[in-house]
Design an enzyme around this catalytic site. Structure first.
Site, short mmCIF file in Angstrom:
data_model
loop_
_atom_site.label_atom_id
_atom_site.label_comp_id
_atom_site.label_asym_id
_atom_site.label_seq_id
_atom_site.Cartn_x
_atom_site.Cartn_y
_atom_site.Cartn_z
N LYS A 65 0.84 -1.21 0.00
CA LYS A 65 0.00 0.00 0.00
C LYS A 65 0.87 1.25 0.00
O LYS A 65 0.59 2.22 -0.72
CB LYS A 65 -0.94 -0.01 1.20
N ASP A 71 -10.32 3.62 4.69
CA ASP A 71 -10.37 2.16 4.52
C ASP A 71 -11.77 1.62 4.83
O ASP A 71 -12.05 0.44 4.62
CB ASP A 71 -9.33 1.52 5.45
N GLN A 93 -3.87 -1.49 10.01
CA GLN A 93 -3.78 -2.81 9.37
C GLN A 93 -4.41 -3.89 10.25
O GLN A 93 -4.04 -4.05 11.41
CB GLN A 93 -2.31 -3.14 9.05
#
Lengths: 284, 284
Positions: free
Chosen positions: B55, B122, B99
């Site tokens: 990413k 996200d 994450q």
């Protein structure tokens, strides 16, 4: 007409819930606390007025204070938001219900989302929906919770069954779908754009009708042995389901009236008592 | 093996998205703004490390600053929450990615929900999920958004189709189901307790596999002409779908790799640029 359908008696389920609440209301009284539901109504829609009065009467009968706030139909969004903010701050108010619908010039979503999650006993906030969807925390919307409560009261299993929900509103179709999913049903969500709706309904073990159209669900859509939950309420005491016709195939069915409706109100009372208990505990 | 399946080329869809972003990143640069994604990783799981690095590289290649915050695996929930709160306040950070998964002693939900909705690029917050479900405001989770983006890129119609989603996680199965529903699909959500899964999948026009089990979806589950979207990624570049077998029946199918994966990353970049633009507008 003869039938072997089990009539799912919502009035009885509601009475059982209310009976259990009485002891809890008594315990709160022993601590000097009276559970209180504030109902906010904007404008003078007669149907809404009836609903709000029904809810108020149900509160009073069981020993919950019902505080009715009636606002003029010209009320602005920011005025309504301010009223709700005051209720959020009021330690004597445990639950807040904003009667849907509000006049069209008001941003209803903004008004709903002003209600603090601790007092959202009607389960209308955006955050409340998400917490319901994720299976934690908030009070679910009352009608979806009532549908689950009736299934549970009659020991009708949900896990592994195929539930078909007709309707996708933010306070009914969507939350009941996610609650059934969280109880391990396989869930299909149908709506006005669904093709071959009859065929999809015919594959259902549990049918939830939340369309808002009288006698919409036809008898020959029901698989023999399926359970039919009618969350509709249309003028003249008519549900979203063609009751007599569906009864011929259903193993169990909720009537209208005296089906989902009374359990929805009992659920609202229960959430208000839950909220009062939580508030009393967080004040200790 | 011969086939007429259309291979849905995620790498190409991702390139198109990134190409469009370049002009927007250029305009932001003209205002002295560099879009910035902060990635927070707790512990040293090698797979997570690879994802975070991928990413970060994707950001840098396109001109987005990637700020990596690496925390020890002993980090507590409250320490993690404080790190996220600092990033919420930092005007140079436009998007925050925590994450998944974090070490099991951390309350991941509390950490996710600390991310301010404006920076939740996200799509992992509870509120973000609800806003996605209700069809307004927030950034949807990236993989669900990627699935929709691929369908749209290939002009595959969603309205009125029967979509079957296998999986019900908070950042994949549930939001993609609601996004497909909001695009007027009829949606069935399946999971580990679903009975006769093969039969249900066989009724689907669009199948979304989000199970996390390699080659779980079998070729003979696919109705001839159905569209197969594989959101799975298992070790050895294997999806949740038995690709070769499903291809025989599918009219269109995403491969693994180069299917949903690259579009998920492109969506994350797009959300970060969206967030930077919104922040610049609200500062004007």
């Amino acid at each position: 007409m003869t039938t072997n359908s089990l009539i799912l008696d919502g009035a009885q389920v509601a009475d059982t819930i209310k009976e259990q609440l009485k002891a809890r209301i008594g315990r709160l009284a022993g601590q000097g606390i009276t559970a209180c539901l504030a109902t906010v109504m904007v404008g003078d829609d007669p149907a809404s007025d009836t609903y709000v009065r029904m809810k108020g009467n149900a509160c009073r009968r069981i020993g919950i204070v019902s505080k009715r706030i009636q606002l003029a139909k010209e009320t602005t969004t920011s005025e309504l938001v301010e009223v709700i903010q005051q209720l959020n701050k009021d330690p004597l108010v445990h639950g807040i219900l904003l009667q849907h619908p509000v006049p069209s010039h008001i941003d209803e979503r903004a008004a709903f989302d002003t209600i603090s999650i601790e007092k959202d006993v009607d389960g209308v906030t955006t955050m409340g929906f998400a917490q319901t969807a994720f299976g934690f925390g908030a009070f679910p919307s009352c009608t979806p919770a009532a549908i689950i409560a009736i299934l549970d009261a009659y020991n009708i299993s949900i896990e592994g069954r195929h539930a078909v929900v007709i309707g996708r509103s933010p306070i009914l179709g969507k939350p009941v779908s996610l609650m059934l999913l969280n109880r391990n049903a396989t869930v299909t969500i149908c709506h006005s754009k669904t093709q071959q709706l009859d065929q999809i309904v015919k594959s259902a073990d549990i049918v939830v009708a939340a369309v808002g159209r009288p006698k919409f669900v036809q008898g020959d859509w029901i698989k023999p042995g399926a359970v039919v939950m009618d969350a509709g309420y249309n003028k003249g005491n008519i549900g979203d389901v063609d009751y007599d016709a569906c009864m011929r195939n259903a193993s169990a069915i909720t009537p209208v009236p005296a089906g989902v409706g009374p359990v929805t109100i009992a659920t609202l009372l229960k959430h208000t008592v839950d909220a009062a208990e939580r508030a009393s505990m967080s004040n200790q």
